[in-house]
Design an enzyme around this catalytic site. Structure first.
Site: not given
Length: 271
Positions: A18, A20, A34, A39, A41, A61, A63, A95, A98
């Protein structure tokens, strides 16, 4: 299309590749709120670890962390049939694409794809939708020492600040610049001007050293030519040259003759 399955959060493990490293608390808490209302999404992408009951998160990760904060026991997941290496590459690519990775995290992730997984810069640029020049510029950021990168992130400096600092040759110069940037709150343009001054001073210093050395060499050559001229005129001059870290010493012995009043040993020290 792979089926979506609800998986217990306790069975999901983070991906070691990962890219991040920082998860902002406020963002996670906002996402957790949220998730409490709506839930999760978007399903997480996961892969089974060595036929065990545990799964590695390929993508999602953040989420997962937010769901755990929201006390959600299960999250929707899509299981991928991929190897450990493919999982790592997927995680990095997902990642990097993003927008919320830090520029150093993005550079480190690209470096992993190239150095650890053998991608060429061309392949990496194509998969990330970047030009090779943009990719090269990202990778150059990794030339900055780790402690310098940490300071840049901690002080909230920009990628352009970091690029400007790449022009400095050593850590002493880097920290001199960083301290001035912090103390005076310099923006990018002011930082670039500061580094212009610093690099010009270094060049000027080098030029001065070369000039002094050149002048000294000319002077020494002048003394040598004078001695040669004496010998050419029939004077049996003897010379001895000694050089130390502090000075150059010439000893010139000129034999007494009817035409010469000066005699003995003459010394010329060039400091």
């Amino acid at each position: 299309m792979n089926n979506i399955t609800l998986m217990p959060t306790e069975k999901l493990l983070p991906n070691p590749y990962q890219p991040r490293h920082k998860f902002e608390s406020e963002e996670l808490l906002s996402l957790a709120d949220s998730i409490k209302e709506n839930g999760v999404l978007q399903p997480l992408l996961i892969r089974r670890i060595n036929n065990s009951a545990y799964f590695e998160v390929v993508a999602g990760e953040r989420r997962l962390r937010a769901a755990i904060l929201a006390n959600v026991d299960t999250v929707p997941c899509i299981e991928l049939d991929c190897s450990y290496e493919q999982s790592a590459v997927y995680s990095i690519l997902e990642n990097v694409q993003r927008a919320d990775l830090t520029f150093f995290e993005e550079a480190a992730a690209i470096g992993q794809l190239i150095n650890h997984f053998g991608m060429t810069q061309a392949e990496c640029a194509k998969r990330l939708g970047k030009s090779q020049s943009a990719l090269s510029n990202k990778l150059r950021l990794l030339k900055l020492p780790v402690d310098v990168r940490y300071f840049i992130e901690k002080e909230g400096l920009t990628e352009r600040h970091a690029r400007a600092l790449l022009r400095l040759d050593n850590e002493k110069e880097l920290w001199t610049a960083l301290n001035k940037i912090k103390e005076k709150g310099l923006n990018v343009e002011q930082t670039e001007r500061l580094i212009d001054v610093m690099t010009n001073n270094v060049v000027q210093h080098k030029q001065n050293v070369v000039k002094i050395f050149k002048d000294l060499r000319i002077f020494v050559n002048t003394v040598n030519r004078a001695i040669e001229a004496m010998k050419a005129s029939g004077i049996d001059a003897e010379t001895d040259k000694t050089e130390t870290e502090e000075y150059i010493e010439f000893k010139v012995k000129i034999p007494k003759t009817d035409g010469l009043r000066e005699a003995g040993v003459k010394k010329l020290n060039l400091a």
